[in-house]
Design an enzyme around this catalytic site. Structure first.
Site, PDB file in Angstrom:
ATOM      1  CD  GLU A   1     -85.180 -22.508  41.547  1.00  0.00           C
ATOM      2  OE1 GLU A   1     -85.679 -23.152  42.495  1.00  0.00           O
ATOM      3  OE2 GLU A   1     -85.630 -22.550  40.390  1.00  0.00           O
TER       4      GLU A   1
ATOM      5  CB  CYS B   1     -85.679 -24.394  46.353  1.00  0.00           C
ATOM      6  SG  CYS B   1     -86.736 -23.977  44.954  1.00  0.00           S
TER       7      CYS B   1
ATOM      8  CD  GLU C   1     -82.478 -25.905  50.927  1.00  0.00           C
ATOM      9  OE1 GLU C   1     -83.457 -25.557  50.256  1.00  0.00           O
ATOM     10  OE2 GLU C   1     -81.343 -26.105  50.437  1.00  0.00           O
TER      11      GLU C   1
ATOM     12  CE  LYS D   1     -76.535 -35.960  35.742  1.00  0.00           C
ATOM     13  NZ  LYS D   1     -77.037 -36.071  37.123  1.00  0.00           N
TER      14      LYS D   1
END
Length: 498
Positions: A255, A289, A390, A181
């Site tokens: 992750e 990331c 972040e 997905k």
């Protein structure tokens, strides 16, 4: 000007070796972040579509793929990797026009997917159990390492092919089947990958794709025939997915986000450090990331290095990511662009000082493009939200430090722990820092290096489990213990025997 797709393409799901529209007939659109125009449309999958994909995957798991020898599975994975590499230009163009990252990087990620599939294809026939030397000599006890079942792979928009292959390669090598997905922002390449898998002879149902929004992913995780979830994305989404999987007592590999520190000591090679700090945050417009979004620079070289960083940041050429001379493309989505603006504004309100960028940019030829200037902030305290949260954009926060102990405390004072960079010529310091930094990957005098055979994953809120390397394939296997009594002498069935 380079050529973007002139006719918006349409993509369907890919289930049991065939392209198929959503059962409802509904679709959703995506936007090209460079042009600001419609990119194309995709099947809007419902629980019915998810059920069809999962059942196709389970059929393949119980049938053609599960019955296939590990050696043949490995050969097919290797062939798939070769086919992806041959189509790297197409895949790279698709992804670059969907997420705005440079074509060169997107092509490279498609090309090196071959390395991942070759590595894990080679491991497919090397999965072994063991014989256990139990106390009772008349008993043979051994273990089998078996696949788990159907794996749900849900990936982010920033490196779609690479992230899909990082999960798919070990999962398939272990003998599992998949339902992918992809992110609704970058769904096209997953369908292309599935079609290429079919072309090389990977059986129908082994690699399936359903496209859609959050509801599609939730239906996938909740499906009773899903045995494990692999997810790449935000911390918030990862917590929700991990909890959802946990309620069904299935495992998940996550992750998640990062706020990676890039630490420059006074004895570092400043030319290398300058390149490393800039590439760590601006090479992918901060849309990774592992972005080195926190730079800690020793006071002895702080002014000199910061001046160089600002000069170079202001020279970065924003432009069409399909052009070779562009050094940074647009931000992938309007919501992410707005987030970049908001977080920089908030950082300035909290006392940070702007040294470069800080706002949207207009690029000639693309008045609707979603471009944000490479941004550098300094005088950033540990409480500033730009240090804590972040951004996932081209925003670098710089802080000076004096001692090793001080910078360790600053670097580790974060809920994240995905990666860290250390720039020094002192080998003792380098390895001591590597031991003490709370991060799943530590780079010394380099940054953003990955390999198919080296584990990658996060500490703390940056996730759990590992991609890449032998460690990752073990996460897609389960162990069975087999006991066999070899003696023909009758045993008391009510006595537990070791």
């Amino acid at each position: 000007m380079s050529m973007h797709f002139q006719t918006p393409p349409s993509y369907n799901n890919f289930i049991a070796g065939k392209e198929c529209a959503a059962a409802s007939g509904k679709t959703f659109d995506t936007t090209n972040p460079t042009t600001g125009e419609r990119w194309g449309d995709f099947a809007l999958s419902s629980a019915e579509d998810v059920d069809a994909a999962v059942r196709a995957a389970r059929k393949a798991f119980d049938g053609a793929w599960g019955e296939m020898s590990p050696a043949l599975r490995g050969k097919l994975l290797t062939a798939w990797g070769e086919r992806i590499a041959k189509n790297a230009q197409l895949i790279g163009s698709i992804e670059s026009t969907q997420n705005g990252k440079l074509l060169a990087e997107m092509q490279l990620q498609a090309t090196i997917s071959e390395d991942w599939l070759r590595y894990f294809g080679g491991l497919a026939d090397k999965i072994e159990g063991s014989v256990i030397p139990v106390a009772r000599q008349s008993v043979l006890n051994y273990t089998l390492r078996e696949p788990i079942g159907v794996i749900a792979v849900i990936t982010a928009w920033n490196s779609p092919t690479f992230l899909n292959i990082m999960a798919a390669a070990p999962a398939l090598a272990a003998g599992n089947t998949l339902v992918l997905k992809p992110s609704e922002v970058t769904s096209a390449s997953a369908v292309e990958l599935a079609k290429l898998a079919a072309e090389v002879g990977i059986p129908d149902g082994v690699v399936n794709v359903v496209t859609g929004y959050r509801e599609t992913g939730e239906a996938l995780i909740d499906h009773p025939l899903i045995s494990k979830v692999s997810f790449v994305g935000s911390v918030h989404a990862g917590r929700e997915i991990g909890a959802r999987a946990g309620r069904r007592l299935i495992t998940s590999t996550l992750e998640l986000g990062g706020k990676s520190p890039n630490i420059v000591f006074g004895d570092a090679d400043l030319e290398l450090a300058e390149i490393g700090v800039l590439a760590g945050i601006f090479a992918a417009a901060g849309q990774t990331c592992v972005a080195g979004s926190r730079a800690y620079i020793h006071k002895s070289v702080y002014d000199r290095l910061v001046e160089r960083l600002v000069i170079r940041a202001n020279m970065i050429k924003l432009g069409d990511p399909l052009l070779a001379d562009s050094q940074m493309g647009p931000i992938a989505t309007k919501s992410q662009l707005e987030k970049d603006e908001t977080m920089v504004a908030r950082a300035l309100e909290c006392g940070a000082e702007l040294l470069a960028g800080g706002s949207r940019r207009t690029v000639e030829g693309f008045p609707k493009g979603q471009f944000f200037a490479p941004t550098i902030l300094h005088k950033v305290t540990g409480e500033n939200p730009i240090i804590v949260n972040e951004v996932f954009g081209p925003v670098l926060a710089i802080t000076p430090f004096e001692s090793d102990e001080e910078v360790l405390a600053l670097a580790n004072n974060s809920e994240f722990g995905l990666a860290a960079g250390v720039w020094t010529n002192d080998i003792r310091r380098a390895h001591l820092m590597a031991r003490k930094l709370q991060a799943g990957t530590v780079w010394i005098n380099t940054y953003r290096a990955l390999a198919s055979n080296s584990p990658f994953g996060g500490y703390k809120s940056s996730g759990n489990g590992r991609n890449n390397g032998i460690e990752s394939i073990n996460q897609y296997l389960q162990t069975k213990s087999v006991w066999c009594e070899l003696s023909t002498v009758a045993q008391d069935p009510f006595v537990l025997r070791a």
